[in-house]
Design a protein around this motif. Structure first.
Motif, PDB file in Angstrom:
ATOM      1  N   GLU A  21       0.860  -1.183   0.000  1.00 46.46           N
ATOM      2  CA  GLU A  21       0.000   0.000   0.000  1.00 46.46           C
ATOM      3  C   GLU A  21       0.903   1.241   0.000  1.00 46.46           C
ATOM      4  OE1 GLU A  21      -3.205   0.236  -0.142  1.00 46.46           O
ATOM      5  OE2 GLU A  21      -3.987  -1.734   0.429  1.00 46.46           O
ATOM      6  N   GLU A  23       0.945   3.728   1.941  1.00 49.34           N
ATOM      7  CA  GLU A  23       1.405   4.049   3.294  1.00 49.34           C
ATOM      8  C   GLU A  23       2.584   3.170   3.712  1.00 49.34           C
ATOM      9  OE1 GLU A  23      -1.788   3.674   2.433  1.00 49.34           O
ATOM     10  OE2 GLU A  23      -3.136   4.775   3.760  1.00 49.34           O
ATOM     11  N   ASP A  24       2.615   1.930   3.238  1.00 46.44           N
ATOM     12  CA  ASP A  24       3.717   1.032   3.592  1.00 46.44           C
ATOM     13  C   ASP A  24       5.062   1.583   3.138  1.00 46.44           C
ATOM     14  OD1 ASP A  24       1.773  -0.794   4.480  1.00 46.44           O
ATOM     15  OD2 ASP A  24       1.745  -1.858   2.558  1.00 46.44           O
ATOM     16  N   GLN A 148       2.733  -4.425  13.660  1.00 48.89           N
ATOM     17  CA  GLN A 148       1.385  -3.902  13.523  1.00 48.89           C
ATOM     18  C   GLN A 148       0.334  -4.903  13.985  1.00 48.89           C
ATOM     19  OE1 GLN A 148       0.462  -1.438  10.108  1.00 48.89           O
ATOM     20  NE2 GLN A 148       2.547  -1.710   9.353  1.00 48.89           N
ATOM     21  N   LEU A 150      -2.503  -5.442  12.916  1.00 49.24           N
ATOM     22  CA  LEU A 150      -3.259  -6.102  11.849  1.00 49.24           C
ATOM     23  C   LEU A 150      -2.474  -7.191  11.131  1.00 49.24           C
ATOM     24  CD1 LEU A 150      -5.252  -3.094  10.335  1.00 49.24           C
ATOM     25  CD2 LEU A 150      -6.038  -4.849  11.927  1.00 49.24           C
TER      26      LEU A 150
ATOM     27  N   LYS C  37      -4.007  10.118   8.843  1.00 48.83           N
ATOM     28  CA  LYS C  37      -4.905   8.971   8.715  1.00 48.83           C
ATOM     29  C   LYS C  37      -5.433   8.524  10.072  1.00 48.83           C
ATOM     30  CE  LYS C  37      -3.390   4.857   7.843  1.00 48.83           C
ATOM     31  NZ  LYS C  37      -2.631   3.783   7.162  1.00 48.83           N
ATOM     32  N   ASP C  63     -13.748  -3.987  14.045  1.00 48.70           N
ATOM     33  CA  ASP C  63     -12.777  -5.009  14.433  1.00 48.70           C
ATOM     34  C   ASP C  63     -12.099  -4.576  15.737  1.00 48.70           C
ATOM     35  OD1 ASP C  63     -10.394  -6.486  14.687  1.00 48.70           O
ATOM     36  OD2 ASP C  63     -10.178  -6.672  12.516  1.00 48.70           O
ATOM     37  N   LEU C  65      -9.228  -5.053  16.710  1.00 54.13           N
ATOM     38  CA  LEU C  65      -7.880  -4.556  16.444  1.00 54.13           C
ATOM     39  C   LEU C  65      -7.919  -3.118  15.952  1.00 54.13           C
ATOM     40  CD1 LEU C  65      -6.251  -7.685  14.809  1.00 54.13           C
ATOM     41  CD2 LEU C  65      -5.734  -6.702  17.044  1.00 54.13           C
ATOM     42  N   TRP C  66      -8.943  -2.767  15.210  1.00 49.89           N
ATOM     43  CA  TRP C  66      -9.098  -1.361  14.811  1.00 49.89           C
ATOM     44  C   TRP C  66      -9.378  -0.514  16.043  1.00 49.89           C
ATOM     45  CZ3 TRP C  66     -11.000   0.412   9.482  1.00 49.89           C
ATOM     46  CH2 TRP C  66     -10.494  -0.437   8.479  1.00 49.89           C
ATOM     47  N   GLN C  69      -6.270   0.100  17.762  1.00 54.75           N
ATOM     48  CA  GLN C  69      -5.409   1.058  17.069  1.00 54.75           C
ATOM     49  C   GLN C  69      -5.908   2.499  17.178  1.00 54.75           C
ATOM     50  OE1 GLN C  69      -3.241  -1.703  13.679  1.00 54.75           O
ATOM     51  NE2 GLN C  69      -4.296   0.128  13.028  1.00 54.75           N
ATOM     52  N   GLU C  75      -9.173   4.542  28.930  1.00 48.36           N
ATOM     53  CA  GLU C  75      -8.833   3.329  29.676  1.00 48.36           C
ATOM     54  C   GLU C  75     -10.047   2.424  29.795  1.00 48.36           C
ATOM     55  OE1 GLU C  75      -5.828   2.669  30.946  1.00 48.36           O
ATOM     56  OE2 GLU C  75      -4.831   4.612  30.716  1.00 48.36           O
ATOM     57  N   HIS C  81      -3.031   0.965  21.310  1.00 49.24           N
ATOM     58  CA  HIS C  81      -1.726   1.043  20.658  1.00 49.24           C
ATOM     59  C   HIS C  81      -0.968   2.225  21.254  1.00 49.24           C
ATOM     60  CE1 HIS C  81       0.980   0.093  17.388  1.00 49.24           C
ATOM     61  NE2 HIS C  81       1.111   1.382  17.149  1.00 49.24           N
ATOM     62  N   LEU C  89       1.664   2.511  11.932  1.00 51.62           N
ATOM     63  CA  LEU C  89       0.450   1.811  11.501  1.00 51.62           C
ATOM     64  C   LEU C  89       0.179   2.083  10.026  1.00 51.62           C
ATOM     65  CD1 LEU C  89      -1.741   2.639  14.640  1.00 51.62           C
ATOM     66  CD2 LEU C  89      -0.557   0.491  14.132  1.00 51.62           C
ATOM     67  N   SER C  90       0.855   1.359   9.171  1.00 53.35           N
ATOM     68  CA  SER C  90       0.605   1.579   7.741  1.00 53.35           C
ATOM     69  C   SER C  90      -0.751   0.997   7.328  1.00 53.35           C
ATOM     70  CB  SER C  90       1.735   0.992   6.892  1.00 53.35           C
ATOM     71  OG  SER C  90       1.777  -0.401   6.966  1.00 53.35           O
ATOM     72  N   ARG C  91      -1.247   0.071   8.124  1.00 55.33           N
ATOM     73  CA  ARG C  91      -2.552  -0.516   7.867  1.00 55.33           C
ATOM     74  C   ARG C  91      -3.509  -0.227   9.014  1.00 55.33           C
ATOM     75  NH1 ARG C  91      -1.707  -4.517   3.892  1.00 55.33           N
ATOM     76  NH2 ARG C  91       0.240  -3.978   2.848  1.00 55.33           N
ATOM     77  N   PRO C  92      -4.807  -0.055   8.816  1.00 55.33           N
ATOM     78  CA  PRO C  92      -5.497  -0.128   7.541  1.00 55.33           C
ATOM     79  C   PRO C  92      -5.069   1.019   6.623  1.00 55.33           C
ATOM     80  CG  PRO C  92      -6.960   0.727   9.227  1.00 55.33           C
ATOM     81  CD  PRO C  92      -5.723   0.260   9.916  1.00 55.33           C
ATOM     82  N   ALA C  93      -5.112   0.752   5.337  1.00 58.49           N
ATOM     83  CA  ALA C  93      -4.791   1.771   4.341  1.00 58.49           C
ATOM     84  C   ALA C  93      -5.928   2.790   4.282  1.00 58.49           C
ATOM     85  CB  ALA C  93      -4.591   1.115   2.982  1.00 58.49           C
ATOM     86  N   ILE C  94      -5.636   3.924   3.693  1.00 56.44           N
ATOM     87  CA  ILE C  94      -6.589   5.031   3.701  1.00 56.44           C
ATOM     88  C   ILE C  94      -7.928   4.627   3.077  1.00 56.44           C
ATOM     89  CG2 ILE C  94      -5.706   6.018   1.534  1.00 56.44           C
ATOM     90  CD1 ILE C  94      -7.082   7.977   4.583  1.00 56.44           C
ATOM     91  N   HIS C  95      -7.876   3.807   2.021  1.00 56.93           N
ATOM     92  CA  HIS C  95      -9.157   3.451   1.394  1.00 56.93           C
ATOM     93  C   HIS C  95     -10.030   2.650   2.356  1.00 56.93           C
ATOM     94  CE1 HIS C  95      -7.790  -0.700   0.505  1.00 56.93           C
ATOM     95  NE2 HIS C  95      -6.627  -0.136   0.216  1.00 56.93           N
TER      96      HIS C  95
ATOM     97  N   ALA D 226      -7.835   2.839  36.874  1.00 54.49           N
ATOM     98  CA  ALA D 226      -7.446   4.046  36.147  1.00 54.49           C
ATOM     99  C   ALA D 226      -8.389   5.204  36.408  1.00 54.49           C
ATOM    100  CB  ALA D 226      -7.398   3.746  34.648  1.00 54.49           C
TER     101      ALA D 226
END
Lengths: 382, 382, 382, 382
Positions: A21, A23-24, A148, A150, C37, C63, C65-66, C69, C75, C81, C89-95, D226
């Motif tokens: 991507e 961003e990578d 990361q 993800l 982003k 998700d 994980l999202w 992030q 708290e 993260h 955090l290159s992922r998730p990508a912008i799209h 917290a």
């Protein structure tokens, strides 16, 4: 033919970023690593600075600020952007870097129509340099991805899929032998002068150490027994809470360029530091070969060793130091290898990430003994 | 005779603190150094732990907290007080440490009336260990004093007063030679096994490099020319603003155990890192000898080399690593030397701070290449 | 109408990244800043977590994980993260982030057809929250761009183009007054309870301090005279070599969202820490107003103060602490403001980067006194 | 009478080191603390520099290097030895410092025969300054001792032996009140100008919080929740693994100037940071008083509050900032208090370590909110 090689090497670098991507391209996971875009820029800067600028009349050198950004460590060429901050260089954007690559490629194509011998040498060096960065780029992507949540996958095709063969102890005669590059082909300056070395007889394992074997070391308390470790390595184990090779995850998984996947017990163990390799060897009553032994054994048992030598780099017991009589090349190019000859250890062989044809029996790779992000494994001697 | 040696070595340690104020006994200038009182305690702990406890029935071991405080790095003996915090140990007070020393000495005197051979070996090791700490104590006092605005002097008699002789390049034949300790006397485990090494012919300088010669290197921009340095050393130069050896002050003075004084231009340069020694050698077109060359040359030119070898330790180009076939001693004592065989460089010879009789041709001293507080100088090869 | 506001605010966030290259979306210049982003993701996470998940039956939460992030500091919502590593955090990508935004917007549109009052409040909070991040995004881009050799420009239209008016000292009566939010409109929890404060009479400057005035402070040795500074600020001056506001470059230029450009002498000085504001005030015999004075003066001299209050945030002498009787909101939302009430200073007003309509007389902004990347200037009192 | 006071204060400082070993005089446990010998030197330097040098003709100022070593933070007097390295100053030895004290005392005795008023003021300041350092010396010894495995005791008589009385909520009227020093006696510059403050009615606890009460907070998960903490404090809890006040050890012991001993459940809790005090108050539904409330309550309920106010310093909710109209004293003395008015919190009262007669209702002590080595406890308001 050099022209063909040029085209192929340059094209391959660009192919490497296809699965990424945008961003990578900015991703720098740690100070030792570099973003993919930086690798594409730096290898181009190398040709711009060392080949085109001195050897092409009227060539328009790149912007000094680009030179500042893409110089890696050449003091003779001037100041540089600090390495740990390469990940902050969002500009130039990738389309600008790719345009620069094309411009430099065109300059090289012109120049190679009728090149003087020193240009040929420099271009050869530049291509070998770019091949090194192709491997670095993949190492660095793996590092950046493993940080990361993800857990991105680079490519399902980029993963290693070999297994370790049955172990055989290959007998190697000692005596006075020679190591170092010989012959006409390309080699780095650190591979010469070829010189004489005295070796006592030894045996070298025909195979790399497997995940299964390394798991036994762990199960036997390998990471908890100070007596197996160099003092410096033991401090790292404590400080970083090392409990397994870098990319092992959970009981039976690992993180790879293909994402997280099952760990193959029969695959060779990889991504471990010199300290872990050394501790493992001590634990099983063997040792690491020194680099002269390694190279000598390749002469004796080429066939038996060759396959695994294309799978993983192998730590040796040799500190990286100049061969007797070593002289770095004149000028900035002399900084390529010579100034790193302290506090690093030699690795021999090559890896599945190494571009085909880049490997050589006399090749001397080197990393600090604490490094774990290279594709390194281990082969035992005794 | 071992008893006499014991008395002399133990008495000498205590004599070393006579010129100090009580507050000096707590002084730890940096994490690498230790307070004088700690050295007196640690060397006593060594005998208490490794000699008296296992070999004297009914011996009352020292308080576990004292053991915790005075253990240096022996993992097998248990946890330790962190080294960088030794300067916080105001207790036990010196009078308590001296009383402990006396108690341990009495125990040793009894034990040595009729000692089994392993006790004799351990006491010999303990005495050589204590001699090492005598040199460390003086190095550490110099370090601690040089950090203080008042520039205290330890003793006018503790200073070095030799000059460098005329330089002569001693020819040394190459070929197959042997290095490592031989014979009956005491030696550390890292000096064996004696083994064969192939050497090409070389020349070794008969003299150490002088302050005058090193000043020429500086005047020629030695500390400003990246091309003379290992990359790692150059980073240290920048980061620490190194511009001269560690204890040089101003244009023509230096800080010494006798306080600040004029620098003798003809005295050998000292207190420099391996990186400075290496850069100097490169600057003048020579190189550092490796440790095999150094030892081999001593066999060929003992008389010519012997004097300077008692003046300053000499950096070699050899990374500190095990001799082929090396095995550390069993048990905690095995941690003495073996676990430090990474990321350090070998120094050979001895110094004016080394207790007389402690030096040996096969002696392998070792320090990280960045260290500057030891009494190290350099001798060139080519 | 809330729906209109929602659409406008959400659309504006996305419009803010239009001038950026894809690589810029990953750029995190320092631990205090976040990549563009991330701001787009985090503001969406806020609605996802605090509005849609609890109030939309069948809504599929993002998700975990999202959530991990894009949680900033709540708290009560779980682990996050680490902030300094958002740039990895290159992922998730912008799209993917934009697709998430759309999905969340659709959920909000549905929910707002017929919202219960608590949803209305939460959406209002979410929109004000997103407006804060719009300003942060621009501050962070400026920070990330100013670190790059190529000095990228964000947009020529994003720059401030006002000048400081003539200085007038506005007299302000003292006595018992009230501060804090009053009335029906939206406000953050830290603006209430409205409460009584005793003030002595004072004067407030009608204008912000200009670049010219600040340059006089510098010319008079402002950054070299310890007596003008808080001890903590003086240490920062030394350590960071502060010699001017953060984005001043050379004698008469500055770095801005429009790139490097001439510094307008008549423009208000900006991007300085509380320590610099405080030292400047001391130097010219004045002082910073406290926040009660600032708010009280707005009541007395609204017209005269209003214009500049939309130009730059203004440091006050008030440490950020709870108003008497303050109670944070229940649940995770209560972490919004209340837990930051230590070691920060209050700024009042707003800036040209603040979305129009977001400012309020009772608004309490806060940053550590060492922070310089916000659009902060200063207004004097006496 | 000032002369008597001088003699008593100066003699008391020297009496404080009587229980110490010589090595303890060098002990600096952390950067915030200073070695006992340094306190003896610094308080003498204060008189040497600010009283004798300017006011005694022919007085021979101390060695500039001593001034460099014993200056604490007075920029106007010149450069200083870095605070974190005071523990490296083994010289001057204690006998030299004591001789200096005597010389300075003699100079002061002469000068006080017939002193001009400004000298009287300066000597008064110097004595109050020395009293502050007497308390600091004891705090610092406790800190230095608690870091040592041997757990030294300073003196059985130096310990606190009071218990907390029954809790009573004292009603305090609000309205317009005045705070700040009034009258003729000595006071520090930060206690004036006396000024008007508006207070709402409140209640103040008659007693300090006890160990028992604080143990309930811990048992209820106080250090794991917290939501009870300021964000900055929560980060410290995580990072430093805080689980109890600084000197609590195990289930029911604590480290004190009398060594390790049983913790008295009825004694007031002490040695906690502002963050812990604030979290505790939140947990039990109360709050910390601000400094105006604290001082106002002393006027209303002097008898009820007085006893506990001599036991422990009490954290307030007030950030340390200048009183309206505050002006620091002219010259170097002006650095005494004024330049520390950022990022610290006010404590009120005094402690059992404070020299008798040094306490004052208007006294403003101040420390960063993370500090725990002072004799601080807490008193609640609501």
């Amino acid at each position: 033919m050099l022209l063909d090689e040029l085209r192929e090497v340059r094209r391959r670098s660009e192919a490497l970023i296809a699965p990424l991507e945008p961003e990578d391209l900015m991703l720098q996971g740690m100070a030792d690593a570099s973003p993919p875009k930086w690798h594409l820029g730096h290898t181009t800067w190398f040709f711009d600075t060392f080949v085109l600028q001195p050897h092409t009349e009227g060539f328009e050198a790149c912007d000094p600020l680009w030179s500042y950004q893409f110089n890696s460590y050449y003091e003779a060429v001037g100041a540089r952007h600090p390495r740990p901050q390469r990940g902050l260089l969002s500009r130039p954007a990738i389309h600008e870097v790719l345009a620069w690559r094309q411009k430099v490629d065109e300059g090289l194509e012109d120049l190679l129509q009728n090149p003087p011998p020193e240009v040929t040498s420099l271009v050869e060096l530049g291509l070998n340099h770019e091949q090194q960065h192709q491997e670095l780029l993949l190492m660095d992507v793996l590092d950046g991805f493993h940080r990361q949540p993800l857990e991105p996958a680079y490519s399902a095709h980029a993963e290693l899929t070999v297994q370790v063969g049955p172990e055989d102890w290959l007998p190697c005669t000692g005596g006075l032998t020679e190591i170092g590059h010989t012959g006409e082909g390309f080699h780095f300056d650190n591979e010469v002068p070829r010189h004489r070395v005295w070796l006592e007889p030894f045996e070298l394992s025909s195979s790399l150490v497997s995940n299964t074997a390394f798991a036994e070391f762990i199960a036997d308390g390998g990471y908890e027994r100070a007596e197996l470790w160099m003092s410096e390595g033991w401090a790292l184990v404590q400080q970083n809470h090392w409990q397994a090779p870098r990319y092992w995850r959970g009981d039976d998984e690992e993180f790879t360029l293909a994402g997280r996947r099952q760990r193959d017990p029969q695959a060779p163990v990889r991504h471990l530091s010199w300290f872990e390799a050394d501790a493992y060897a001590r634990w099983c009553g063997a040792r690491l070969p020194n680099e002269a032994e390694w190279e000598h054994a390749c002469g004796l048992h080429g066939n038996a060793l060759q396959h695994a030598n294309r799978v993983l780099w192998q730590w040796t017991s040799s500190a990286y130091s100049p061969y007797p009589g070593f002289r770095p090349a004149a000028g900035a190019i002399g900084e390529y290898n010579g100034k790193f000859m302290s506090s690093q250890m030699v690795l021999r062989g090559s890896s599945w990430l190494t571009p085909v044809g880049h490997e050589r029996t006399s090749y001397r790779n080197f990393f600090p003994p604490s490094s774990r992000w290279m594709a390194a494994g281990l082969r035992l001697a005794r």
